[in-house]
Write an enzyme that holds these catalytic residues in place. Structure first.
Site, short mmCIF file in Angstrom:
data_model
loop_
_atom_site.label_atom_id
_atom_site.label_comp_id
_atom_site.label_asym_id
_atom_site.label_seq_id
_atom_site.Cartn_x
_atom_site.Cartn_y
_atom_site.Cartn_z
N CYS A 70 37.53 81.44 45.42
CA CYS A 70 38.54 80.48 45.90
C CYS A 70 39.31 81.06 47.08
O CYS A 70 40.05 82.03 46.92
CB CYS A 70 39.47 80.14 44.73
N CYS A 73 43.12 81.10 46.71
CA CYS A 73 43.50 82.12 45.72
C CYS A 73 43.55 83.50 46.39
O CYS A 73 44.47 84.29 46.14
CB CYS A 73 42.49 82.17 44.58
#
Length: 143
Positions: A70, A73
């Site tokens: 991600c 993230c």
């Protein structure tokens, strides 16, 4: 602002009152005299560590649900490490890989990542979904 925090000793479980201006001097437990661990970085945990690292914690704890694939993230990772270092003793930051811990993601209703949960006294009190700049995260964490 409160000038003291209560930190639990990992060795004997005693709660110790520590002045914030003494956090950097590596305080010791009043009962067993062992050094009290104060994390100055985000800690990666799994389901087995949740109780000790989050639910039994005496200071506010930010739990970051993330995944290595991600992009947002990965952008928040350094920000959370900075916050953990800058506010060591006032907030604890832990990271949970949602791919490796799907049961925790289900338990806390994580539907998108990154998701940041704020725990106080073992209970979730707030959540922030999606990537955010440092200033917004600090407001969310009430720092």
């Amino acid at each position: 602002m409160n000038r003291e925090v209560i930190l639990r000793c990992d060795s004997c479980g005693t709660k110790n009152r520590v002045r914030l201006d003494k956090i950097s001097s590596l305080p010791r437990c009043g009962r067993c005299r062992k050094q009290i661990r104060i994390s100055d970085r985000a800690i990666d945990i799994g389901e087995g560590e949740l109780m000790r690292e989050v639910l039994s914690e005496t200071i506010p704890t930010a739990v970051d649900f993330w995944a290595p694939w991600c992009g947002p993230c990965r952008m928040m990772g350094p920000i959370l490490n900075d916050i953990a270092k800058q506010y060591a003793g006032r907030i604890k930051v832990v990271k949970i890989n949602s791919d490796e811990n799907p049961n925790l993601s289900m338990r806390y209703g994580i539907q998108g990542i990154p998701t940041l949960l704020l725990f106080r006294d073992g209970r979730e009190v707030d959540r922030l979904v999606g990537a955010a700049p440092k200033a917004q995260i600090l407001r969310f964490l009430r720092l």
